[in-house]
Enzyme design. Structure first.
Site, PDB file in Angstrom:
ATOM      1  N   HIS A 112       0.882  -1.175   0.000  1.00 25.76           N
ATOM      2  CA  HIS A 112       0.000   0.000   0.000  1.00 25.76           C
ATOM      3  C   HIS A 112       0.921   1.227   0.000  1.00 25.76           C
ATOM      4  CE1 HIS A 112      -2.765   2.943   1.839  1.00 25.76           C
ATOM      5  NE2 HIS A 112      -3.765   2.138   1.544  1.00 25.76           N
ATOM      6  N   ASP A 189       3.424  -4.128   8.076  1.00 20.10           N
ATOM      7  CA  ASP A 189       2.181  -3.394   7.900  1.00 20.10           C
ATOM      8  C   ASP A 189       1.044  -4.401   8.118  1.00 20.10           C
ATOM      9  OD1 ASP A 189      -0.144  -2.316   6.920  1.00 20.10           O
ATOM     10  OD2 ASP A 189       0.738  -1.500   5.098  1.00 20.10           O
ATOM     11  N   GLN A 192      -4.152  -5.134   7.094  1.00 16.69           N
ATOM     12  CA  GLN A 192      -5.128  -6.115   6.582  1.00 16.69           C
ATOM     13  C   GLN A 192      -5.019  -7.473   7.272  1.00 16.69           C
ATOM     14  OE1 GLN A 192      -7.535  -5.266   4.668  1.00 16.69           O
ATOM     15  NE2 GLN A 192      -6.807  -3.272   3.960  1.00 16.69           N
ATOM     16  N   LYS A 215     -10.064  -0.355  10.949  1.00 18.88           N
ATOM     17  CA  LYS A 215     -10.358  -1.532  10.122  1.00 18.88           C
ATOM     18  C   LYS A 215     -10.657  -2.736  11.015  1.00 18.88           C
ATOM     19  CE  LYS A 215      -7.060  -0.271   6.466  1.00 18.88           C
ATOM     20  NZ  LYS A 215      -7.781   0.465   5.457  1.00 18.88           N
ATOM     21  N   CYS A 356      -4.853   2.448  -3.447  1.00 15.47           N
ATOM     22  CA  CYS A 356      -3.577   3.014  -2.957  1.00 15.47           C
ATOM     23  C   CYS A 356      -2.416   2.059  -3.227  1.00 15.47           C
ATOM     24  CB  CYS A 356      -3.641   3.347  -1.476  1.00 15.47           C
ATOM     25  SG  CYS A 356      -4.893   4.555  -1.063  1.00 15.47           S
TER      26      CYS A 356
HETATM   27  C1  PLP Z   1      -2.165  -2.740   3.734  1.00 21.38           C
HETATM   28  C2  PLP Z   1      -2.532  -1.349   4.136  1.00 21.38           C
HETATM   29  N1  PLP Z   1      -1.590  -0.561   4.690  1.00 21.38           N
HETATM   30  C3  PLP Z   1      -1.853   0.681   5.098  1.00 21.38           C
HETATM   31  C4  PLP Z   1      -3.103   1.219   4.958  1.00 21.38           C
HETATM   32  C5  PLP Z   1      -3.355   2.614   5.426  1.00 21.38           C
HETATM   33  O1  PLP Z   1      -4.201   2.566   6.524  1.00 21.38           O
HETATM   34  P1  PLP Z   1      -4.748   3.910   7.185  1.00 21.38           P
HETATM   35  O2  PLP Z   1      -5.739   4.452   6.220  1.00 21.38           O
HETATM   36  O3  PLP Z   1      -5.342   3.459   8.470  1.00 21.38           O
HETATM   37  O4  PLP Z   1      -3.601   4.803   7.378  1.00 21.38           O
HETATM   38  C6  PLP Z   1      -4.118   0.453   4.392  1.00 21.38           C
HETATM   39  C7  PLP Z   1      -5.461   1.019   4.179  1.00 21.38           C
HETATM   40  O5  PLP Z   1      -6.225   0.570   3.356  1.00 21.38           O
HETATM   41  C8  PLP Z   1      -3.827  -0.863   3.975  1.00 21.38           C
HETATM   42  O6  PLP Z   1      -4.761  -1.648   3.437  1.00 21.38           O
END
Ligand code: PLP
Length: 396
Positions: A112, A189, A192, A215, A356
Site C-alpha cells: 500500500h 504493515d 489487513q 479496520k 492506494c
Molecule cells: C495494507 C494497508 N496498509 C496501510 C493502509 C493505510 O491505513 P490507514 O488508512 O489506516 O492509514 C491500508 C489502508 O487501506 C492498507 O490496506
C-alpha cells in the site's frame, strides 16, 4: 459463531446495505459507539492533566484501552502506541531512522502507498538505495529475492502482512527471521491482517507493527503502532510537546517512557477508549472463529465467482492463501462502473480503483484502470455472498 446475534450488535446493519468494503474501513459495533458516546456524556476531560475525578476517570479508561490492545497482541502495554491510522505509525518509524550512505532499505511492490512512500522519501532524503522485491501477479514472493536483497547494509525491511489489493497472505515470519539474521530491523504493515486473524506480536518477533484501529471495529481516526521495548530509546517521536515529557526546564527536556513518549498533545481519547472496546469485542468473538468463518465465506465467494463466465478473479485462487479481499474484473466495464452498478441494483458497497497500490497495479498487474474489490468481514453472511453473486451474474 452466532452471526444473527453478531449482526444485531451493529445498528448500521439494519440499513439496506451489503457492506463488502471492510478492507477500507470496518463497520462499528454498538458497544464501540457506546464507549465513545459514554466518554463524551459521562466523563469528558483531558487525560493525565487534571486531579479532578472526570480527568482521573478519562486517564484510567485511556490507559485501560492500551492494556486491552496490548493483551490482544500479547505484548507489554508500554509497547502499544495509539496513532491516528496505520499510515501515521509507519511514518513515525521512517521519520525516526537515521541512515548513512551505503545503507539500504528493503520493501516490496506489493505495498500500500502507506508502506511505500515513506521509504521512498527516506531513501531520497539520505541518498540510499530502496530495494523493491517484486511479487508474482498473485502476490507471492520468491524468498530467494529477499535473501539476495537483505544483507549487512540493510537498515530496515518493510513489508505488508496481507495485500490489500490481492488478499495474499505474506509469510512474514520467514522474512523477519531472514532480516534478523542480517541484523536488519523489520516493520510489518498489519492493516489487513490484524482485523482477521490472531496475531501474537511476541511470537512474530518483528520490531515494529502498524495497523488501523478503524479496520478492526475501532472508531475512525484510530491506529495502533507496536514498537519493541528495546527500540524505544533509539526511536524518536514524530512530534514533541505536551503530555509526553518527563521533565522540562528553559534549556532542556527529557521525554517520558513507554507509549507516552510517542503520543504528543491531547490524543484521540474517545477514539482510544472506543478502540479498547473494539478489541474486547473481537476477543469475545474469538479471532480463530473469525478467521475460520471468513475463510468459509471467502471460499464460497471465490467458488461462486469462478462459475461466472467472463468474470476474472485476481489474487490467489486458494482461499487458504488469502483473506476475504477479492479483486475482480468484468470485460468492457471500468471498476467504478462495476461498483456503481452493484450499489444501484443491490445496495452492495465495494471499492473500485487503485486501492492506494499504484506500483503493484501499474508495474506488476498491468491494470491501468485498477480493479473492483469486494472485501469480507465476519459480520457478512452467506446470503449476502449469494446476493453479490446474483448481482454479478445480472451485470454480466
Ligand atoms: C495494507 C494497508 N496498509 C496501510 C493502509 C493505510 O491505513 P490507514 O488508512 O489506516 O492509514 C491500508 C489502508 O487501506 C492498507 O490496506
Amino acid at each position: 459463531m452466532d452471526i444473527k446475534a453478531i449482526r444485531n450488535d451493529f445498528k448500521i446493519l439494519g440499513k439496506e446495505v451489503i457492506y463488502l468494503d471492510s478492507a477500507a474501513t470496518s463497520l462499528t459495533p454498538d458497544c464501540v459507539v457506546a464507549a465513545v458516546t459514554m466518554y463524551y456524556s459521562e466523563y469528558n476531560a483531558n487525560i493525565e492533566r487534571g486531579v479532578y475525578s472526570f480527568s482521573q476517570e478519562a486517564s484510567r479508561k485511556y490507559e485501560e484501552a492500551h492494556a486491552k490492545v496490548a493483551a490482544f497482541f500479547n505484548v507489554d502495554e508500554k509497547e502499544i502506541i495509539f496513532t491516528k491510522n496505520c499510515t501515521y505509525g509507519i511514518n513515525l518509524i521512517a521519520h525516526s531512522l537515521k541512515l548513512e550512505k551505503g545503507d539500504t532499505i528493503v520493501t516490496t511492490l506489493l505495498e500500500h502507498h502507506s508502506n511505500y512512500l515513506p521509504w521512498l522519501r527516506l531513501g531520497n532524503k539520505y541518498g540510499v538505495e530502496v530495494k523493491r522485491i517484486k511479487p508474482t501477479i498473485d502476490g507471492f514472493f520468491n524468498m530467494k529475492d529477499f535473501e539476495a536483497a537483505i544483507d549487512s547494509h540493510t537498515k530496515i525491511v518493510a513489508v505488508t502482512h496481507v495485500s490489500n489489493c490481492l488478499g495474499t497472505i505474506v509469510p512474514v515470519q520467514e522474512i523477519i527471521a531472514l532480516a534478523h539474521r542480517k541484523h536488519a530491523l523489520v516493520l510489518i504493515d498489519g492493516a489487513q491482517s490484524a482485523p482477521h486473524f490472531s496475531i501474537n506480536l511476541k511470537d512474530l518477533g518483528c520490531d515494529f507493527f502498524s495497523c488501523s484501529g478503524h479496520k478492526m471495529l475501532g472508531p475512525t481516526g484510530t491506529g495502533i503502532l507496536y514498537i519493541k521495548e528495546a527500540l524505544h530509546e533509539s526511536t524518536e517521536p514524530f512530534e514533541i510537546g505536551g503530555g509526553m515529557i518527563d521533565e522540562v526546564d528553559v534549556e532542556h527536556y527529557t521525554l517520558a517512557q513507554g507509549w507516552e513518549k510517542f503520543e504528543a498533545g491531547t490524543p484521540n481519547i474517545a477514539g482510544g477508549v472506543g478502540l479498547g472496546a473494539a478489541v474486547q469485542y473481537l476477543k469475545k468473538i474469538g479471532m480463530k472463529n473469525i478467521e475460520d468463518y471468513e475463510r468459509k465465506l471467502t471460499r464460497k465467494m471465490i467458488e461462486g465467482m469462478k462459475t461466472i463466465k467472463n468474470l476474472v478473479i485476481l489474487g490467489p485462487q486458494d482461499p487458504e492463501k488469502r483473506t476475504g479481499v477479492v479483486p475482480f474484473k468484468i470485460p468492457n466495464m471500468t471498476p467504478h462502473e462495476i461498483a456503481f452498478t452493484l450499489d444501484e441494483i443491490a445496495h452492495i458497497a465495494i471499492r473500485s480503483g487503485f486501492h492506494c497500490c499504484h506500483p503493484l497495479l501499474k508495474s506488476i498487474l498491468n491494470e491501468p484502470d485498477g480493479t473492483a474489490r469486494a472485501s469480507l468481514y465476519f459480520y457478512n453472511t452467506e446470503e449476502e455472498v449469494d446476493i453479490f453473486l446474483d448481482a454479478l451474474k445480472e451485470i454480466l
